[in-house]
Design a protein around this motif. Structure first.
Motif: not given
Length: 216
Positions: A138-140, A92-97
């Motif tokens: 991620q992983d809680g 999700g870090l780069l979603d929408g780039l």
């Protein structure tokens, strides 16, 4: 509001950000270090001029400034978001780039399999401000904000900038000189001497001209 969206709201728009980066780069040069944290490169074939911060401890950020867009990426080597753990960028870090900024996520010094990113923001000249992805748990674990190294860009005050320089170079820093430079006074041989006696002036003056800042 998430910590990431709060940081995005505090980050100045690209033209103002460039002025702050230019000032920090020149102040760093005034100390005459062989390994300055800040560096600058004029626009290349891709149309982006480029500022880089690297602290020598494995942490860095880069700001790419183009005519109609900007991209900021950072890497905190101790962050749980480090792509070296999973050999992939945090989901999700780069979603929408935007597509035209994607090449800036994979530079020559990145790993072939993944970029070294724990933070990414981008800006277009459409009045919408800085945008960012939506890092997913991620992983809680929730994604953390890895913007600590960019504090001089958001807390751009003589006290904050002076403290940062004083801490890094382990010496007192003349507060009046820092205030004068942040207020727009052109960097001069006299001001450099006040900050770091013995710094060779010529490279500082050359950098000032490359940055379009001029000198006195």
């Amino acid at each position: 509001m998430t910590a990431l969206s709060g940081f995005a709201a505090a980050l100045p728009e690209p033209a103002r950000l460039r002025e702050r980066l230019r000032t920090l780069t020149l102040l760093e040069a005034a100390f005459g270090s062989r390994w300055p944290r800040y560096a600058y490169a004029a626009a290349g074939e891709d149309g982006f001029e480029y500022f880089r911060y690297e602290n020598g401890g494995g942490d860095d950020y880069r700001v790419f400034l183009g005519r109609s867009s900007a991209f900021l990426r950072a890497f905190d080597h101790e962050s749980s978001l480090s792509p070296y753990d999973e050999e992939a960028v945090w989901p999700g870090l780069l979603d929408g780039l935007p597509d035209d900024l994607v090449p800036l996520t994979q530079l020559d010094d990145d790993e072939p399999e993944f970029p070294a990113l724990t933070l990414a923001l981008w800006h277009g000249h459409d009045g919408t401000g800085w945008r960012h992805g939506a890092p997913e748990p991620q992983d809680g674990a929730e994604a953390e904000l890895t913007a600590w190294m960019l504090e001089p860009l958001t807390l751009f005050t003589p006290a904050a900038v002076g403290e940062d320089l004083s801490h890094y170079y382990s010496r007192p820093v003349d507060a009046a000189t820092i205030e004068a430079v942040l207020d727009g006074e052109p960097l001069s041989r006299t001001l450099v001497e006040r900050l770091a006696s013995g710094t060779v002036w010529d490279p500082v003056e050359e950098l000032a001209h490359r940055l379009g800042a001029g000198s006195a």
